[in-house]
Design a protein around this motif. Structure first.
Motif, PDB file in Angstrom:
ATOM      1  N   UNK A 146       0.836  -1.203   0.000  1.00 40.98           N
ATOM      2  CA  UNK A 146       0.000   0.000   0.000  1.00 40.98           C
ATOM      3  C   UNK A 146       0.872   1.256   0.000  1.00 40.98           C
ATOM      4  N   UNK A 147       1.925   1.248   0.788  1.00 43.66           N
ATOM      5  CA  UNK A 147       2.806   2.415   0.891  1.00 43.66           C
ATOM      6  C   UNK A 147       3.541   2.676  -0.416  1.00 43.66           C
ATOM      7  N   UNK A 148       3.994   1.618  -1.078  1.00 40.26           N
ATOM      8  CA  UNK A 148       4.664   1.773  -2.364  1.00 40.26           C
ATOM      9  C   UNK A 148       3.715   2.350  -3.407  1.00 40.26           C
ATOM     10  N   UNK A 149       2.468   1.871  -3.406  1.00 44.18           N
ATOM     11  CA  UNK A 149       1.469   2.383  -4.354  1.00 44.18           C
ATOM     12  C   UNK A 149       1.139   3.845  -4.080  1.00 44.18           C
ATOM     13  N   UNK A 150       1.042   4.202  -2.787  1.00 41.25           N
ATOM     14  CA  UNK A 150       0.783   5.601  -2.422  1.00 41.25           C
ATOM     15  C   UNK A 150       1.854   6.530  -3.008  1.00 41.25           C
ATOM     16  N   UNK A 151       3.077   6.041  -3.003  1.00 45.41           N
ATOM     17  CA  UNK A 151       4.195   6.857  -3.488  1.00 45.41           C
ATOM     18  C   UNK A 151       4.320   6.832  -5.005  1.00 45.41           C
ATOM     19  N   UNK A 152       3.539   5.973  -5.665  1.00 45.18           N
ATOM     20  CA  UNK A 152       3.565   5.900  -7.111  1.00 45.18           C
ATOM     21  C   UNK A 152       4.666   5.023  -7.684  1.00 45.18           C
ATOM     22  N   UNK A 153       5.224   4.140  -6.863  1.00 46.53           N
ATOM     23  CA  UNK A 153       6.281   3.250  -7.336  1.00 46.53           C
ATOM     24  C   UNK A 153       5.683   1.959  -7.889  1.00 46.53           C
ATOM     25  N   UNK A 154       6.344   1.390  -8.884  1.00 50.36           N
ATOM     26  CA  UNK A 154       5.933   0.079  -9.380  1.00 50.36           C
ATOM     27  C   UNK A 154       6.388  -0.969  -8.372  1.00 50.36           C
ATOM     28  N   UNK A 155       5.439  -1.729  -7.869  1.00 51.39           N
ATOM     29  CA  UNK A 155       5.730  -2.708  -6.817  1.00 51.39           C
ATOM     30  C   UNK A 155       4.945  -3.981  -7.096  1.00 51.39           C
ATOM     31  N   UNK A 156       5.587  -5.110  -6.962  1.00 57.61           N
ATOM     32  CA  UNK A 156       4.975  -6.414  -7.213  1.00 57.61           C
ATOM     33  C   UNK A 156       4.755  -7.125  -5.879  1.00 57.61           C
ATOM     34  N   UNK A 157       3.590  -7.683  -5.706  1.00 61.70           N
ATOM     35  CA  UNK A 157       3.291  -8.324  -4.431  1.00 61.70           C
ATOM     36  C   UNK A 157       3.375  -9.844  -4.549  1.00 61.70           C
ATOM     37  N   UNK A 158       3.408 -10.499  -3.377  1.00 62.04           N
ATOM     38  CA  UNK A 158       3.345 -11.960  -3.267  1.00 62.04           C
ATOM     39  C   UNK A 158       4.402 -12.667  -4.105  1.00 62.04           C
ATOM     40  N   UNK A 159       5.658 -12.224  -3.975  1.00 59.41           N
ATOM     41  CA  UNK A 159       6.738 -12.797  -4.767  1.00 59.41           C
ATOM     42  C   UNK A 159       7.399 -13.980  -4.064  1.00 59.41           C
ATOM     43  N   UNK A 160       7.883 -14.909  -4.883  1.00 63.71           N
ATOM     44  CA  UNK A 160       8.665 -16.047  -4.392  1.00 63.71           C
ATOM     45  C   UNK A 160      10.106 -15.883  -4.851  1.00 63.71           C
ATOM     46  N   UNK A 161      11.041 -16.030  -3.916  1.00 64.10           N
ATOM     47  CA  UNK A 161      12.454 -15.875  -4.245  1.00 64.10           C
ATOM     48  C   UNK A 161      13.212 -17.155  -3.934  1.00 64.10           C
ATOM     49  N   UNK A 239      13.064   2.936  -1.326  1.00 71.13           N
ATOM     50  CA  UNK A 239      12.912   2.063  -0.159  1.00 71.13           C
ATOM     51  C   UNK A 239      12.730   2.882   1.117  1.00 71.13           C
ATOM     52  N   UNK A 240      13.522   3.933   1.278  1.00 70.50           N
ATOM     53  CA  UNK A 240      13.404   4.763   2.483  1.00 70.50           C
ATOM     54  C   UNK A 240      12.028   5.416   2.561  1.00 70.50           C
ATOM     55  N   UNK A 241      11.530   5.873   1.432  1.00 68.73           N
ATOM     56  CA  UNK A 241      10.196   6.470   1.384  1.00 68.73           C
ATOM     57  C   UNK A 241       9.134   5.454   1.795  1.00 68.73           C
ATOM     58  N   UNK A 242       9.216   4.243   1.256  1.00 73.99           N
ATOM     59  CA  UNK A 242       8.240   3.198   1.577  1.00 73.99           C
ATOM     60  C   UNK A 242       8.310   2.815   3.052  1.00 73.99           C
ATOM     61  N   UNK A 243       9.507   2.719   3.602  1.00 73.86           N
ATOM     62  CA  UNK A 243       9.651   2.361   5.021  1.00 73.86           C
ATOM     63  C   UNK A 243       9.019   3.415   5.921  1.00 73.86           C
ATOM     64  N   UNK A 244       9.266   4.671   5.627  1.00 73.38           N
ATOM     65  CA  UNK A 244       8.684   5.743   6.439  1.00 73.38           C
ATOM     66  C   UNK A 244       7.157   5.706   6.371  1.00 73.38           C
ATOM     67  N   UNK A 245       6.616   5.592   5.174  1.00 76.07           N
ATOM     68  CA  UNK A 245       5.166   5.536   5.017  1.00 76.07           C
ATOM     69  C   UNK A 245       4.591   4.320   5.747  1.00 76.07           C
ATOM     70  N   UNK A 246       5.274   3.187   5.649  1.00 71.62           N
ATOM     71  CA  UNK A 246       4.792   1.949   6.256  1.00 71.62           C
ATOM     72  C   UNK A 246       4.748   2.048   7.768  1.00 71.62           C
ATOM     73  N   UNK A 247       5.793   2.618   8.346  1.00 75.30           N
ATOM     74  CA  UNK A 247       5.826   2.742   9.814  1.00 75.30           C
ATOM     75  C   UNK A 247       4.711   3.649  10.306  1.00 75.30           C
ATOM     76  N   UNK A 248       4.400   4.679   9.545  1.00 74.24           N
ATOM     77  CA  UNK A 248       3.282   5.554   9.929  1.00 74.24           C
ATOM     78  C   UNK A 248       1.961   4.788   9.899  1.00 74.24           C
TER      79      UNK A 248
END
Length: 273
Positions: A146-161, A239-248
């Motif tokens: 959700x935080x990545x989408x809010x910031x307008x970044x392309x983000x893929x969910x539910x990935x397997x590595x 990444x730093x932007x997403x982390x800050x948004x996520x913690x909020x």
């Protein structure tokens, strides 16, 4: 209602390390002694994000001189637990196995396939069988996405590595094998980090930083140190932007029951301490 105290540990992977620019009220905190030796750094960065206490530990050390196989994963997680962390947000550089998951994108880790083979310290106990059907916390996964989408970044969910031993990159045959398994990413550090976090009852999630196409793609986009370093400069800002948004967002949730359930699962996994 009074929420359980939220304290975040950030494990910064390649490209983030101990970057403290996202914090306020910054100070250095000496890492407490652990039964498992020294963590990746003798000091952690402490500060706050929106009045939430945050500790940052660089996975590969301040000089980035610790190879994935030599990271003291037990000491790192134990340190964060001792400092009172309830949650761990990790970042990790990854190679992509799919055209649609391009360098410069972000991803949310959901599953792993373990291909590591020489690492010690895979458990805090003599015998413990920690369940791993959902190793990465689904609630925090959703928040990161959700935080990545809010910031307008392309983000893929539910990935397997596929987690490989490293520190070498994949051969072409290995890269194609991992593709045939349906995996999305290649990574070198999530195992045993995620397993150990679960053994300690920590709520853990990983933000993947997509740096390259491993070695199955065209030569100019295949993995190399130069390409990884260049792409990480862009990704570290995201990444730093997403982390800050996520913690909020995480601050708005009462994690009490969630933490209690994690503690019960962790305790019940122990057969011999």
């Amino acid at each position: 209602m009074k929420f359980s105290k939220l304290t975040i540990g950030i494990i910064g992977g390649t490209g983030l390390d101990q970057d403290s620019t996202i914090l306020t009220n910054i100070k250095m905190v000496k890492a407490p002694e652990t039964p498992y030796g020294q963590p990746s750094d003798s000091e952690l960065v402490y500060g706050q994000i929106d009045n939430v206490d945050v500790y940052i530990l660089g996975r590969h050390g301040r000089q980035h001189d610790i190879s994935p196989s030599n990271v003291n994963y037990r000491a790192n997680l134990w340190t964060l637990k001792q400092l009172g962390c309830t949650h761990v947000l990790a970042t990790s550089a990854c190679g992509s196995l799919k055209e649609s998951i391009a360098p410069g994108h972000l991803g949310i880790m959901d599953q792993y396939i373990d291909r590591t083979n020489v690492r010690g310290g895979r458990s805090f106990y003599k015998v413990a069988h920690i369940p791993q059907p959902r190793p990465f916390d689904p609630t925090v996964q959703d928040i990161l996405y959700k935080s990545a989408n809010e910031a307008g970044y392309i983000c893929h969910r539910a990935l397997t590595a596929v987690c490989i031993e490293g520190p070498r990159f994949s051969t072409l045959a290995e890269s194609r094998l991992y593709q045939s398994w349906g995996a999305d990413l290649v990574n070198m550090t999530m195992v045993p980090e995620v397993q150990l976090a679960n053994e300690l009852g920590l709520i853990y999630a990983t933000l993947a930083l997509i740096t390259d196409y491993d070695c199955w793609h065209s030569d100019e986009l295949s993995v190399s140190v130069d390409l990884v370093t260049k792409t990480l400069r862009e990704l570290s800002t995201k990444a730093k932007d997403v982390l800050v948004r996520s913690i909020k967002h995480m601050k708005q949730i009462d994690w009490t029951k969630h933490l209690e359930n994690k503690a019960i699962i962790a305790r019940n996994s122990i057969m011999v301490e």
